[in-house]
Every structure is written in structure tokens, then in C-alpha cells.
Design an enzyme around this catalytic site. Structure first.
Site, PDB file in Angstrom:
ATOM      1  N   LYS A 158       0.875  -1.176   0.000  1.00  0.00           N
ATOM      2  CA  LYS A 158       0.000   0.000   0.000  1.00  0.00           C
ATOM      3  C   LYS A 158       0.908   1.221   0.000  1.00  0.00           C
ATOM      4  O   LYS A 158       1.813   1.337   0.846  1.00  0.00           O
ATOM      5  CB  LYS A 158      -0.897  -0.002   1.241  1.00  0.00           C
ATOM      6  CG  LYS A 158      -1.985   1.069   1.215  1.00  0.00           C
ATOM      7  CD  LYS A 158      -3.152   0.644   0.348  1.00  0.00           C
ATOM      8  CE  LYS A 158      -4.313   1.623   0.456  1.00  0.00           C
ATOM      9  NZ  LYS A 158      -5.484   1.179  -0.309  1.00  0.00           N
ATOM     10  N   SER A 225      -1.258  -1.620  -4.271  1.00  0.00           N
ATOM     11  CA  SER A 225      -2.433  -0.784  -4.057  1.00  0.00           C
ATOM     12  C   SER A 225      -1.967   0.561  -3.530  1.00  0.00           C
ATOM     13  O   SER A 225      -0.887   0.665  -2.935  1.00  0.00           O
ATOM     14  CB  SER A 225      -3.377  -1.466  -3.057  1.00  0.00           C
ATOM     15  OG  SER A 225      -4.488  -0.665  -2.771  1.00  0.00           O
TER      16      SER A 225
END
Length: 364
Positions: A158, A225
Site C-alpha cells: 500500500k 495498491s
């Protein structure tokens, strides 16, 4: 440090009853949960609030049943991917770690985590981000006790993307950014994937001109992500290590295109299950915990020689087309629509395809 893995269906937008039931069963304790990766039912965009609802619900269960304080629970990596297009079922995969060990001649699933150095808005889409991510991946390998990069099969990340505020902040320091705000999610993902590939020796260090342009450079284990929640790269790395204990192994392969179902079975074989040459869902015997994959529309708008129109569709974004299509192929492959399929896959697998990661239960 053995890892236990459980797939949990999400029955409503903020449902965490499956995690609650797993903890109450006594099979694991709340304090043993070390990561969660899941799919939620929102739109998959920047404003997808379902990710926040799932995150809050799952952390609440850990707070209610465990001894860790709020700060400790907040640090537990939980990666939520929004958008269950097509047949994909909202679900989560929870990972718990205990102090068991196993035979030194058996490879079993291990996990490591790390946070990168701060990523500045001017780093996104540039070599500085590649280098910072690569260093963090190496730290996560060390945390997992993995020495050989060939034993790494899944790196979930992330990272930050650009906002109006962060772009203005960079400009105030006399610096430029590499892309437009609306492109920064894909660019952040792609740059991160190159950092993973560099750390694992899959590619040499690229140039700034390669980033999000030379799509022949990619990682076969990256799933990236991005969002507005943090200003570092959060790394969750999985692999196999001898003596780790537990019943689970992990493997990977790539889907060459959106229809490449054999790539899914290759990942399952790589994880350790013997399958016939022309495998079917019935051959898995319930041993596959889940498959995790990235996908993307082929930039040439072709699939096995046929013209594709998803890149021209003004009503439905091509991400939703590709996610729904690959989700259907994956659900058919393993006989379960609760599969993790994520998009924005630049430098994550070959163009038009993507990495496939499988976690399997090897039995007692």
C-alpha cells in the site's frame, strides 16, 4: 512461527462476524492475527468507503477480544481492495501467527512486514520511489527470515498517491511531480512494482523513462495498491521457509492474458499441489485457501487476436470490465467466487495479464 490462514465471507458492508467466530472458536487468539487482505463491495475508487467500514469492523474484533492497545492494532496491515465486479464475492483472508515450528525439511508459509522511508509527492513515478520500495522489500524479507528471493511468492503493498494538497506542497518547495493527480494511483502502483522487482532480482534498476512505459519490465509476485492513508510504502511479504511449521504453502505464476486459466493452476502447482495436466476445480479437493491476482486491460486492445472495446467504453471503466472477466475465470478455476482480483496492474505481470498467487493447505 507458523502461519494459519482462513478465508472469511463478508456478509454485509461492515460485517466481521466471520473473524469474530474464528477467534471465539479457540483455533486462534485475537492477538495472533497479524494481517488481513480482503475484497469489499464498493466501487473500487478513491472514495470507496466500504474499505474503511471493513477495516474498522475487523480492527474492532481484535480490540474486543485481544490485549493489544489501539496503537498496536492500528499497525496491523489490513489491505482492502474495493470492487466485486461480476461474480466476485466480498471476503477477507486473515493470517494468524503462533509460536509453533515444524520440520526443517518442509517449506511452509511465512510472512514479513516493513515500512519504507517517507515517500514524497515528487518521488511517485520516479527512481527515488523504486529505491525506497526496494529497500523496504529487502527489510520485509529479513523480517520473514527469507534469504533467497526465489522463496518469495507474494508482495502486497500500500503506497501513497497524489492529492491536490501534496502536489501544492511539492510546488511550494520548487519541485515538480511526475504525473497528473488522476493518474497517480496507477503510477504509484507501477513504480512500487518495479521496486519489488528490483529487490527480488526480477529486473535491473530501471530509468525514469521506463516507469509506466516499458511494460516488458514487471514483477511476477507484486500486488500493489495505493491510497491517501499513508506517506510510506507498507510492505506485506509472503514466502516459504523450512522449519516454519503449519500446514500452508504459497506459490505463484502469471496469467499471460485474461483467459489464461492454466496460469492459475500453475500457481497452485507451484504452491505444492499435484494436479493433472488439464486440471479442473474438482481436482483441488478443497485444498486451495485462495488465489490473489492482478489484472489489466491489454493496452493494445486485443485478446487472442480479437478486438476488445473495454478501453473505449465511456460508461463502464475498463478496470471493472477486466476485474469482472478475470474474476469469472478465477472463480471457475477454483470453484469459488470468493477470489481476490485487483486492477491497476502496471509492471505487475505481463501487459494484458498479471501475477497469480495461490495459498494451499498441505494437510497435517
Amino acid at each position: 512461527m507458523a502461519i494459519k490462514v482462513k478465508k472469511i465471507e463478508i456478509k454485509s458492508v461492515s460485517d466481521a462476524s466471520g473473524l469474530d467466530e474464528w477467534v471465539k472458536s479457540g483455533d486462534v487468539s485475537a492477538d495472533e492475527i497479524v494481517a488481513v487482505i480482503g475484497k469489499t463491495e464498493g466501487n473500487g475508487g478513491v472514495n470507496d468507503f466500504t474499505r474503511i467500514l471493513s477495516d474498522e469492523a475487523y480492527r474492532r474484533v481484535l480490540a474486543n477480544h485481544g490485549t493489544r492497545n489501539d496503537a498496536e492494532i492500528k499497525k496491523i496491515p489490513m489491505v482492502w481492495s474495493g470492487g466485486c465486479d461480476g461474480v466476485i464475492t466480498p471476503h477477507a483472508v486473515a493470517f494468524a501467527r503462533n509460536d509453533e515450528t515444524g520440520p526443517n525439511d518442509e517449506d511452509r508459509l511465512v510472512m514479513g512486514t516493513a515500512m519504507s522511508a517517507e515517500l514524497f509527492p515528487e518521488d511517485i513515478g520516479r527512481i527515488a520511489m523504486v529505491e525506497k520500495v526496494a529497500n523496504a522489500v529487502r527489510a520485509a524479507m529479513a523480517d520473514a527470515g527469507i534469504e533467497d528471493s526465489k522463496d518469495v511468492h507474494y508482495v502486497q503493498t500500500k503506497t501513497p498517491l497524489l492529492t491536490v494538497e501534496t502536489v501544492q506542497e511539492a510546488h511550494s518547495r520548487g519541485l515538480s511531480v511526475a504525473c497528473e493527480i488522476h493518474d497517480s494511483m496507477g503510477v504509484s502502483n507501477g513504480t512500487t512494482a518495479l521496486g519489488i522487482a528490483v529487490a527480488l532480482g526480477e529486473v535491473e534498476m530501471p530509468t525514469d523513462k521506463d516507469i509506466c512505459r516499458n511494460l516488458d519490465l514487471y514483477s511476477a509476485v507484486a500486488s500493489c495498491s495505493s491510497g491517501v492513508e499513508l506517506d510510506q510504502a507498507q510492505i506485506v511479504l509472503f514466502g516459504n521457509r523450512k522449519g516454519a511449521g503449519g500446514n500452508y504453502r504459497i506459490g505463484h505464476a502469471v496469467m499471460k492474458d485474461a483467459l489464461h486459466i492454466d496460469g492459475i493452476y500453475d500457481a497452485i502447482r507451484n504452491a505444492g499441489l499435484d494436479l493433472p495436466e488439464r486440471a479442473r476445480a474438482e481436482d483441488l479437493n478443497g485444498r486451495v485457501i485462495n488465489c490473489f491476482m492482478k489484472c489489466e486491460a491489454d493496452p493494445e486492445a486485443r485478446l487472442r487476436g480479437r478486438r476488445q472495446i473495454m478501453l473505449d467504453d465511456s460508461d463502464v471503466h475498463h478496470h471493472r470490465h477486466s476485474k469482472g472477466a478475470v474474476g469469472g475465470v478465477a472463480a471457475a478455476a477454483i470453484g469459488d467466487p470468493a477470489v481476490f482480483v485487483s486492477v491497476d496492474a502496471m509492471h505487475q505481470g505481463p501487459k494484458g495479464g498479471g501475477p497469480v498467487i495461490a495459498i494451499v493447505d498441505m494437510g497435517d
